[in-house]
Write a protein that holds these residues in place. Sequence first.
Motif, PDB file in Angstrom:
ATOM      1  N   TYR A 144       4.345  -9.256 -15.992  1.00  0.00           N
ATOM      2  CA  TYR A 144       3.431  -8.291 -15.397  1.00  0.00           C
ATOM      3  C   TYR A 144       3.686  -8.133 -13.898  1.00  0.00           C
ATOM      4  O   TYR A 144       3.569  -7.035 -13.350  1.00  0.00           O
ATOM      5  N   ALA A 145       4.061  -9.218 -13.223  1.00  0.00           N
ATOM      6  CA  ALA A 145       4.321  -9.141 -11.790  1.00  0.00           C
ATOM      7  C   ALA A 145       5.528  -8.257 -11.495  1.00  0.00           C
ATOM      8  O   ALA A 145       5.457  -7.352 -10.636  1.00  0.00           O
ATOM      9  N   ILE A 146       6.640  -8.476 -12.189  1.00  0.00           N
ATOM     10  CA  ILE A 146       7.831  -7.688 -11.887  1.00  0.00           C
ATOM     11  C   ILE A 146       7.651  -6.248 -12.351  1.00  0.00           C
ATOM     12  O   ILE A 146       8.147  -5.313 -11.717  1.00  0.00           O
ATOM     13  N   CYS A 147       6.911  -6.028 -13.462  1.00  0.00           N
ATOM     14  CA  CYS A 147       6.623  -4.654 -13.881  1.00  0.00           C
ATOM     15  C   CYS A 147       5.840  -3.906 -12.809  1.00  0.00           C
ATOM     16  O   CYS A 147       6.128  -2.735 -12.510  1.00  0.00           O
ATOM     17  N   GLU A 148       4.853  -4.565 -12.218  1.00  0.00           N
ATOM     18  CA  GLU A 148       4.068  -3.899 -11.170  1.00  0.00           C
ATOM     19  C   GLU A 148       4.907  -3.634  -9.938  1.00  0.00           C
ATOM     20  O   GLU A 148       4.788  -2.580  -9.312  1.00  0.00           O
ATOM     21  N   MET A 149       5.760  -4.589  -9.581  1.00  0.00           N
ATOM     22  CA  MET A 149       6.623  -4.368  -8.420  1.00  0.00           C
ATOM     23  C   MET A 149       7.597  -3.221  -8.662  1.00  0.00           C
ATOM     24  O   MET A 149       7.865  -2.418  -7.775  1.00  0.00           O
TER      25      MET A 149
END
Length: 434
Positions: free
Chosen positions: A169-174
């Motif tokens: 979820y973190a890299i998707c948001e970034m």
Amino acid sequence: MHEQTPAAPEEPTADPSVDESSPPTLFDWEFATDPYPAYAWLREHAPVHRTTLPSGVEAWLVTRYADARQALADQRLSKNPAHHEGSAHAKGRTGIPGERKAELMTHLLNIDPPDHTRLRRLVSKAFTPRRVAEFTPRVQELTDHLIDQFSEKGEADLIHEFAFPLPIYAICEMLGVPREDQDDFRDWAGMMIRHGGGPRGGVARSVKQMRTYLGELIHRKRDDLGDDLISDLIRASDHGDHLTEAEATAMAFILLFAGFETTVNLIGNGIHSLFMNPEQRERLQLSLAAGETALLATGVEELLRYDGPVELATWRFATESFVLGGQDIAAGDPVLVVLAAADRDPERFADPDTLDLSRTDNQHLGYGHGIHYCLGAPLARLEGQTALATLLTRLPDLELAVAPEELRWRGGLIMRGLRTLPVRFSAELAPQNT
């Protein structure tokens, strides 16, 4: 593949009846459970060792710290598979399964200067320390939200319920993947995790699906740029030299591909190491309770050294014949630097098999060295520190819910991590995030 409970690997022996010229068995399930005795043998008896990998490719394994550091920065070792793939038989047997068919070869792990220099400079403009720092509160929110989902149960699988979804979820948001699409990425990434050490087909299918989606997303974003990494990749230019759409797609893919499993394993292996070293875990919890952060910072670096997420650095290929660690490397030979072995080299680290969270002389190779040093290391460190600190603070009596020998490790080539990490804790001691 049918799984069996792996037996604990035996320590290397000095018994004169044992033929020390015979190397240990590599890449089986017993090795995956604990590769460090085998690496100790290789460091002592065959520090640059030619072996046949499970894929059938013959490659050199580099296990001593000094040789590893040299190899990681040696310009005679190329990242371009073309230096090895002189025949159709060799094609597609190195690198990420499916990346060739998906036309994703033009990323930082497969290219050399000057193309690597150009692309890394362009991507670095998007992946800045400022962006990572600004993302810190969101990583904390994601961490707390995931813990909230299982904190009332008193038990969880920390891999699938926490360590795996957090970096996805973190890299998707970034990257700027819309939230309604992020569960698709979680499914594709899950396929990679499940099949990382098994059939290549499952990974290749996920790679193809990711490539199709990212190409479409980049095309859409060209008309609606936002404040995200993919938009920055599209904007990125260096003296008028823009990323092509194929390059942008490949870069977005490798940032996601390399950016999630490393952090999954950093968190999973890190918690496991703390379970196996309770006195170090207690030191860290006392430090966190006192509001101190120094031990957390050095501790994450030590966990990266002690049992890091990346076991072997990604592929390198000799562009010419040369000598490494006393061995003649021929042009075209694949070379794999064993980071896990180098980071336990007693010639470089005092008491290397001891976990010491306060270790300061710790130039580990967990994120590589030289021009291919991991671009996403600051984000991974942020996620690792946030995850460990929050888990140990909110779930203070967290403990392993099965016997250590019941845990299963994924037997992949590059990454090393747990399949599951069952834990239990007192639900009443785990308040909901407010």
